[in-house]
Motif scaffolding. Structure first.
Motif: not given
Length: 562
Positions: A36-43, A69-70, A77-80, A286-288
Motif C-alpha cells: 500500500a502506498p502510504l505503508i511503502a513510503v512510510g517504510g 508517523l503515518l 500528503l494532504a498538503g502536497f 521498524t514494521a509499520l
C-alpha cells in the motif's frame, strides 16, 4: 480552461489523494499490506529519517511512534495534494504530472522493500489512475464548478436585433439605447466571458447549483475512498494469521521455568508487575504493518559460514525439546526512568543447540537474525553459545507469541538490548562476522554490540505527585540482565544513600522489584535511585543519551509532600 476558485482547487487535490490512497488499500489486500502506498513510503521514511529525529519521535510518542508517523505522512500528503489541486486549476497537465510523480514514488518504495515483486506496484498504479481521474473530474470534467455552471449558463448578448427586442418589449416602447446593467457581484465572481456576434459579455451562471454539484461529488468520493480504505484494511486483517495462531497448541516444556518466588511481586499501586502482561509489553520495531507469517509456510534457515546448513519448519521446531524461562527484555531507546522494558515467561528452543548442529566455521563471530520484512540484527556468536537461555521463542506467558511480538517465532537473548538480539518474525540465522556485515542499526550510528547496562527506576511515588507527610513507600524496579542486581540505594535531597530492600527474583536474567520506607516531611523533595550489579559495578550518575549503546544516569523524581 477557466480556473475554478482556489478553495475548490485545493479541495479537489485533497479528494483526489484520498481516492488514490483509499482505492489502493483493497488492491493491497491481494498484493500484501506492505505494498500500500502510504505503508511503502512510510517504510522508506523509517529507513531514511535521521537518527536524532527517530529518537525524538520515540521519546515523544513512545510505542505510538508508528501511528504518529503515518498520521504525519498523511497530513503532509494532504498538503502536497492541495498544492497539486491549485496547480491543476491553472494547468491540468501539471496536476496530473504531480500525481504520476507520487505514483512513481509509491511504486519505487514498494518494489524496494525486501521480498517485493512486480505485483507490489499495482496498488500505487491503480490508486494513481483513479486519483488522476478524480482530479480531472473536479478541475475540468463534469464535477468542476466552472463546467457545472456552464451547462446552465444562458448568456444574453449585449447587442440584439430590433426583431429580438420587439419580441421581448411591449408594443410602442421605443428601443432602449442605454447599456445593460452590470452583473451582480456574486455572479461576476463566477462569470466567464463568451464571445458573441455583438461583443463580449459575462455569462450569468446558476452558481448555487454548481457548488452543490461539486460538494456532492466531494462528499460521495471522499466517503467511497474511506469505505474502500477501511474495507481493505478489514479484509487484510481477515487474511491475517490470527486464526492460525489460535490453532497452535504449544508443547509442554521439557524444562519448565522455575516458579516465581513468593514476594517477588510487591503488588504496590503504580509499581510495574513482576511479569508484564502481553497486552502491556512494549513494542518497538521498524514494521509499520505487523507482518503476517503463516506458521504452515514458515521456514528457518541457518546458513552462511557453517559446515552443516539447517532448514526447519514450524512443526520441526515444535518437535524439539522446549525450554521455558523468565527473561526481561529492554530497548536501547529506553531513556533513564523509561518504560521500554518488560519481563515475560518465554517458551522456545535453545539457540545454542541449533548452532552446535550447524557447526559454525572459525571466525564466524556474528549471527545475523533476519526478519521476514528484511530487518536484521547482529548477535555475537559467543553470547548465543555461552550457556545463557538464548531462545528461538514460540510462546509468551503461556500462549503462542502475539502477532505483534513476532509470531510464529522470535529471538530472545538475556543481557543484550533488543536491537542486537530480539529479532521478531525471524526466518534466517546467518553466520558471518562483524567485520563483514553491519546489521540494520549499525550504519545508523548504533554500536555493533549492545550489552544491557545496569539501571534502576522509581515507579512510586510518581514525579510531581503529592504524597501525604509520614511513612511513604518508595519503590521501583532495577535490572542488570545476566549479571543480576546486588544492591539498590535511594537518597532524598542529596542526602546520604539508603539501601533499599530487594524482592526475590526468578533469576539474574530478570529485573527485580525494590522498596524503601521514607518518613516524608512537608515540602518539595527530590528522590534519586541507583543500582549496583553482581559484579560490583554501580550505575553512573552522569547522564548520557540512548545512542549509541544505551542511556546512563540516575533516575530522579521531584514530589511535593503535603
Amino acid at each position: 480552461m477557466h480556473m475554478i476558485s482556489r478553495r475548490h482547487a485545493a479541495l479537489a487535490g485533497v479528494v483526489a489523494a484520498a481516492v488514490a490512497l483509499g482505492t489502493a488499500e483493497p488492491v493491497a489486500v491481494l498484493t500484501g499490506p506492505r505494498s500500500a502506498p502510504l505503508i511503502a513510503v512510510g517504510g522508506v521514511v523509517v529507513d531514511l529519517v535521521p537518527e536524532p529525529l527517530k529518537q525524538f519521535a520515540i521519546a515523544v510518542f513512545g510505542t505510538y511512534d508508528k501511528i504518529a508517523l503515518l498520521v504525519g505522512t498523511a497530513l503532509l500528503l494532504a498538503g502536497f495534494a492541495a498544492l497539486l489541486g491549485l496547480a491543476a486549476a491553472r494547468r491540468l497537465a501539471v496536476g496530473l504530472a504531480g500525481i504520476a510523480a507520487f505514483a512513481a514514488l509509491g511504486v519505487a518504495a514498494a518494489l524496494t522493500r525486501p521480498g517485493a515483486d512486480a505485483f507490489d506496484a499495482l496498488p500505487s498504479l491503480v490508486g494513481a489512475g483513479l486519483g488522476g481521474l478524480t482530479l480531472w473530474a473536479f478541475v475540468a470534467g463534469p464535477l468542476s464548478p466552472d463546467r457545472a455552471g456552464a451547462d446552465r449558463a444562458r448568456p444574453e448578448r449585449a447587442d440584439r436585433t430590433g426583431a429580438d427586442l420587439a419580441d421581448r418589449e411591449p408594443a410602442g416602447t421605443p428601443p432602449s439605447t442605454s447599456p445593460p446593467p452590470p452583473p451582480p457581484p456574486a455572479a461576476a465572481a463566477f462569470a466567464r466571458e463568451e464571445e458573441t456576434p455583438g461583443g463580449w459579455e459575462p455569462a450569468r451562471y446558476d452558481v448555487p447549483e454548481s457548488r452543490r454539484r461539486f460538494l456532492r461529488g466531494v462528499g460521495l468520493l471522499t466517503g467511497a475512498a474511506a469505505v474502500a480504505g477501511l474495507g481493505g484494511h478489514w479484509l487484510a486483517g481477515r487474511r491475517g494469521v490470527s486464526a492460525a495462531r489460535e490453532a497452535v497448541t504449544l508443547p509442554a516444556p521439557a524444562t519448565p521455568a522455575p516458579p516465581v518466588p513468593a514476594g517477588a511481586d510487591l503488588s504496590l499501586p503504580r509499581l510495574a508487575p513482576y511479569v508484564t502482561p502481553n497486552r502491556e509489553f512494549y513494542r518497538i520495531d521498524t514494521a509499520l504493518v505487523v507482518p503476517q507469517v503463516d506458521p504452515v509456510t514458515w521456514r528457518l534457515r541457518i546458513h552462511g559460514r557453517v559446515r552443516n546448513p539447517i532448514e526447519l519448519s514450524f512443526d520441526d521446531l515444535l518437535a524439539r525439546p522446549m525450554v521455558e524461562r523468565h527473561v526481561t527484555l529492554a530497548c536501547v531507546s529506553n531513556e533513564v526512568g523509561g518504560d521500554l522494558i518488560g519481563n515475560a515467561r518465554w517458551l522456545g528452543v535453545p539457540i545454542k543447540e541449533l548452532l552446535d548442529e550447524a557447526d559454525p566455521e572459525e571466525g564466524a563471530d556474528q549471527v545475523v537474525g533476519r526478519a521476514v520484512d528484511g530487518w536484521t540484527c547482529g548477535t555475537p556468536t559467543s553470547v548465543l553459545r555461552d550457556g545463557r537461555d538464548a531462545l528461538l521463542a514460540v510462546g509468551m506467558n503461556g500462549e503462542p507469541l502475539p502477532v505483534q511480538h513476532g509470531f510464529p517465532v522470535r529471538m530472545v537473548v538475556p543481557g543484550l538490548y533488543g536491537y542486537v538480539s530480539a529479532c521478531k518474525w525471524v526466518t534466517e540465522l546467518e553466520l558471518t562476522s562483524f567485520a563483514d556485515f553491519d546489521a540494520y542499526w549499525v550504519p545508523r550510528g548504533w554500536s555493533a554490540q549492545g550489552p544491557v547496562k545496569t539501571q534502576s527506576r522509581i515507579d512510586t511515588p510518581r514525579a510531581r505527585s503529592r504524597p501525604a507527610a509520614g511513612p511513604v513507600t518508595v519503590a521501583g524496579v532495577a535490572w542488570a540482565q545476566h549479571r543480576g542486581v546486588r544492591r539498590v540505594e535511594v537518597r532524598v535531597d542529596d542526602g546520604p544513600w539508603r539501601e533499599a530492600t530487594l524482592a526475590p527474583a526468578v533469576s539474574t536474567d530478570t529485573w527485580v522489584q525494590w522498596s524503601w520506607r521514607w518518613d516524608a516531611t512537608p515540602g518539595e523533595h527530590t528522590l534519586q535511585v541507583r543500582a549496583t550489579d553482581a559484579a560490583g559495578e554501580t550505575q553512573p550518575e552522569r547522564r548520557s543519551p540512548v545512542a549509541p549503546d544505551g542511556a546512563t544516569g540516575w533516575h530522579t523524581v521531584t514530589v511535593t509532600v503535603a
